[in-house]
Design an enzyme around this catalytic site. Structure first.
Site, PDB file in Angstrom:
ATOM      1  N   ASP A  46       0.934   2.723   3.671  1.00  0.00           N
ATOM      2  CA  ASP A  46       0.321   3.741   3.260  1.00  0.00           C
ATOM      3  C   ASP A  46       0.885   5.070   3.023  1.00  0.00           C
ATOM      4  O   ASP A  46       0.498   6.215   3.506  1.00  0.00           O
ATOM      5  CB  ASP A  46      -1.078   3.865   4.329  1.00  0.00           C
ATOM      6  CG  ASP A  46      -1.976   4.625   3.789  1.00  0.00           C
ATOM      7  OD1 ASP A  46      -2.159   4.944   2.605  1.00  0.00           O
ATOM      8  OD2 ASP A  46      -2.875   5.264   4.528  1.00  0.00           O
ATOM      9  N   HIS A  85       2.576  14.262   0.591  1.00  0.00           N
ATOM     10  CA  HIS A  85       2.046  15.589   0.240  1.00  0.00           C
ATOM     11  C   HIS A  85       3.067  16.731   0.465  1.00  0.00           C
ATOM     12  O   HIS A  85       4.006  16.581   1.141  1.00  0.00           O
ATOM     13  CB  HIS A  85       0.978  15.944   1.163  1.00  0.00           C
ATOM     14  CG  HIS A  85      -0.262  14.995   1.119  1.00  0.00           C
ATOM     15  ND1 HIS A  85      -1.070  14.902   0.294  1.00  0.00           N
ATOM     16  CD2 HIS A  85      -0.848  14.162   2.003  1.00  0.00           C
ATOM     17  CE1 HIS A  85      -1.978  13.735   0.264  1.00  0.00           C
ATOM     18  NE2 HIS A  85      -1.816  13.194   1.419  1.00  0.00           N
ATOM     19  N   ASP A 124      -8.715   3.310  -2.990  1.00  0.00           N
ATOM     20  CA  ASP A 124      -8.299   3.776  -1.637  1.00  0.00           C
ATOM     21  C   ASP A 124      -8.831   5.157  -1.529  1.00  0.00           C
ATOM     22  O   ASP A 124      -8.719   6.006  -2.251  1.00  0.00           O
ATOM     23  CB  ASP A 124      -6.939   3.620  -1.500  1.00  0.00           C
ATOM     24  CG  ASP A 124      -6.245   4.192  -0.293  1.00  0.00           C
ATOM     25  OD1 ASP A 124      -6.948   3.691   0.686  1.00  0.00           O
ATOM     26  OD2 ASP A 124      -5.329   5.053   0.077  1.00  0.00           O
ATOM     27  N   HIS A 129       1.167   5.202  -2.024  1.00  0.00           N
ATOM     28  CA  HIS A 129       0.793   6.308  -3.110  1.00  0.00           C
ATOM     29  C   HIS A 129       1.991   6.740  -3.627  1.00  0.00           C
ATOM     30  O   HIS A 129       2.519   7.759  -3.257  1.00  0.00           O
ATOM     31  CB  HIS A 129       0.084   7.263  -2.342  1.00  0.00           C
ATOM     32  CG  HIS A 129      -1.336   6.677  -1.746  1.00  0.00           C
ATOM     33  ND1 HIS A 129      -2.519   6.365  -2.271  1.00  0.00           N
ATOM     34  CD2 HIS A 129      -1.559   6.223  -0.466  1.00  0.00           C
ATOM     35  CE1 HIS A 129      -3.216   6.033  -1.470  1.00  0.00           C
ATOM     36  NE2 HIS A 129      -2.734   5.730  -0.288  1.00  0.00           N
ATOM     37  N   HIS A 172       0.926  -1.206  -0.135  1.00  0.00           N
ATOM     38  CA  HIS A 172      -0.013   0.077  -0.126  1.00  0.00           C
ATOM     39  C   HIS A 172       0.900   1.466  -0.044  1.00  0.00           C
ATOM     40  O   HIS A 172       1.310   1.721   1.104  1.00  0.00           O
ATOM     41  CB  HIS A 172      -0.753   0.010   1.453  1.00  0.00           C
ATOM     42  CG  HIS A 172      -2.047   1.016   1.394  1.00  0.00           C
ATOM     43  ND1 HIS A 172      -3.191   0.890   1.931  1.00  0.00           N
ATOM     44  CD2 HIS A 172      -1.943   2.347   0.653  1.00  0.00           C
ATOM     45  CE1 HIS A 172      -3.927   2.042   1.877  1.00  0.00           C
ATOM     46  NE2 HIS A 172      -3.192   2.859   1.200  1.00  0.00           N
TER      47      HIS A 172
HETATM   48  O1  DOR Z   1      -4.211   9.865   4.741  1.00  0.00           O
HETATM   49  C1  DOR Z   1      -4.550   9.259   3.551  1.00  0.00           C
HETATM   50  N1  DOR Z   1      -4.112   9.650   2.559  1.00  0.00           N
HETATM   51  N2  DOR Z   1      -5.520   8.471   3.579  1.00  0.00           N
HETATM   52  C2  DOR Z   1      -6.030   7.831   2.450  1.00  0.00           C
HETATM   53  O2  DOR Z   1      -6.905   7.209   2.530  1.00  0.00           O
HETATM   54  C3  DOR Z   1      -5.454   8.277   0.961  1.00  0.00           C
HETATM   55  C4  DOR Z   1      -4.139   8.922   1.299  1.00  0.00           C
HETATM   56  C5  DOR Z   1      -3.579   9.807  -0.017  1.00  0.00           C
HETATM   57  O3  DOR Z   1      -3.925   9.473  -1.010  1.00  0.00           O
HETATM   58  O4  DOR Z   1      -3.150  10.912   0.368  1.00  0.00           O
HETATM   59 ZN    ZN Z   2      -6.813   4.739   2.746  1.00  0.00          ZN
HETATM   60 ZN    ZN Z   3      -3.849   4.707   1.098  1.00  0.00          ZN
END
Ligand code: DOR
Ligand code: ZN
Ligand code: ZN
Length: 387
Positions: free
Chosen positions: A263, A267, A110, A20, A18
């Site tokens: 996860d 950002h 997600d 991004h 998981h």
């Molecule tokens: O905190 C999060 N960031 N939760 C999510 O479900 C998406 C993720 C994101 O894509 O930034």
């Molecule tokens: Zn999520």
């Molecule tokens: Zn996520």
């Protein structure tokens, strides 16, 4: 259990279920090259990439383009996770057979939970026909509208709208019932609440094909970290309470929770350096798994063998990948870890384009020194303390 003194640990390289990586579409936060560089620095040989890119990864061509990009870079392998539904807010299922054929290792939406029982049931039935896992971000949006953090004494004190545990529990309970009814494989992303852990435990005891992952931050931080409105601790699902952390640790230790997943949610500074309510949720994690989680091993909360399994065999099994192992004659997929190296986390050392982690400036112990993926050295830690 950890080697004392100067000894290095040799471990199989890790598999992240998981992350991004933000490409295509939001390369100012991260791209496949920087995300895979961060993964290599974290000890990973395999990274599964969530589909909430721009555009959403709902087609064969996006899945293939992501894999081609990663192969051209030549670092850790990238395995896209396709979307369950078409577009940003779709109810029409994707062509999951095409996605799988193109290399997708699961399907998820997600950050945008599939809250419709009807869509979820159809998705499970469809995915079952190709042995593809449905990965759910379990969040009943009707209960989390405007939520900023975990609902509890601290959210009240801070005057921030809360995200109750039951918003997660309701979806996990429903999905477990749907998984049982359909016989499909169902995976809970970033489980965070003690209620969801209890439901998962019961479901597994009854033989339902459900698996789950937990993040390093949900295993180590509570909502108390949000005091002072630290936007680095704003994340979905939110950091919860000590009782949840204890339940997650126990469930990871006894195998109820199968895997650790980062996860990793990069950002930019601007998206975090603002009012709490305006800040984007998520934190980076690929480069922090070893120092953050070896602490649990040192505290006696988690056997090292279980941690390694949760970072290698368990996620590989869920994604239907070959697990990295250390054996003579196998193509090397391994990492060397110095469990005793202490350092202060310096943002300049991070390979990720984004620096959004509450661990910045903290003293951490345990560092990846070298990573090999697919028989190649993909990361070597720079010598000395400088940069
Ligand atoms: O905190 C999060 N960031 N939760 C999510 O479900 C998406 C993720 C994101 O894509 O930034
Ligand atoms: Zn999520
Ligand atoms: Zn996520």
């Amino acid at each position: 259990e950890l080697i004392q003194g100067d000894g290095l640990l040799l471990l199989p390289a890790f598999v992240d279920l998981h992350a991004h990586l933000r490409e295509p579409g939001q390369e100012y936060k991260e791209d496949i090259a920087s995300g895979l560089a961060a993964a290599a620095a974290g000890g990973f040989a395999h990274v599964c990439a969530m589909p909430n890119t721009r555009p959403v990864n709902d087609t064969r061509s996006i899945t293939e383009a992501m894999i081609a990009r990663a192969r051209a870079i030549g670092g850790p392998a990238l395995h896209p996770i396709g979307a369950i539904t078409m577009g940003q807010k779709g109810t029409e299922l994707t062509e999951m057979a095409d996605l799988k054929d193109a290399g997708a290792v699961g399907v998820s939406d997600d950050g945008r939970c599939v809250t419709s029982s009807s869509v979820m049931r159809r998705a499970l039935e469809y995915a079952k026909t190709f042995d593809l896992t449905i990965i759910q971000h379990a969040e009943d949006h009707a209960l989390t509208d405007g939520a900023q953090m975990h609902e509890g004494a601290i959210s009240t004190r801070l005057g921030l709208r809360g995200w109750p545990r039951v918003a997660e529990d309701i979806i996990v309970a429903r999905d477990v019932l749907l998984a049982e009814a359909t016989g499909a494989r169902y995976h809970v992303a970033h489980i965070s609440s003690l209620g969801a852990v209890r439901i998962l435990r019961e479901a597994k005891a009854r033989g339902i094909a459900v698996t789950a992952e937990v993040t390093p931050h949900h295993l180590t931080l509570t909502d108390a970290a949000v005091l002072g409105y630290d936007t680095a601790c704003k994340v979905n699902p939110p950091l919860r309470e000590q009782a949840d952390v204890d339940a997650l640790r126990e469930a990871l230790a006894d195998g109820t929770i199968d895997a650790v997943a980062t996860d990793h949610a990069p950002h930019s500074t601007l998206e975090k350096d603002c009012e709490f309510a305006e800040a984007s949720p998520g934190l980076i994690g690929l480069e922090l798994v070893v120092p953050v989680l070896l602490d649990l091993v040192r505290q006696g909360a988690l056997p090292l063998g279980r941690l390694v399994d949760a970072l290698t065999r368990a996620p590989a099994r869920i994604a239907r990948l070959e697990a990295p192992t250390i054996k003579a004659g196998a193509r090397a997929e391994l990492c060397l870890v110095d469990p005793n190296l202490s350092f202060v986390l310096d943002p300049a050392r991070l390979r990720s384009k984004s620096k959004n982690t509450p661990f910045l400036g903290r003293q951490l112990t345990g560092r990846v020194k070298m990573t090999l993926a697919s028989g190649r050295v993909v990361f070597v830690d720079g010598e000395g303390a400088a940069t």
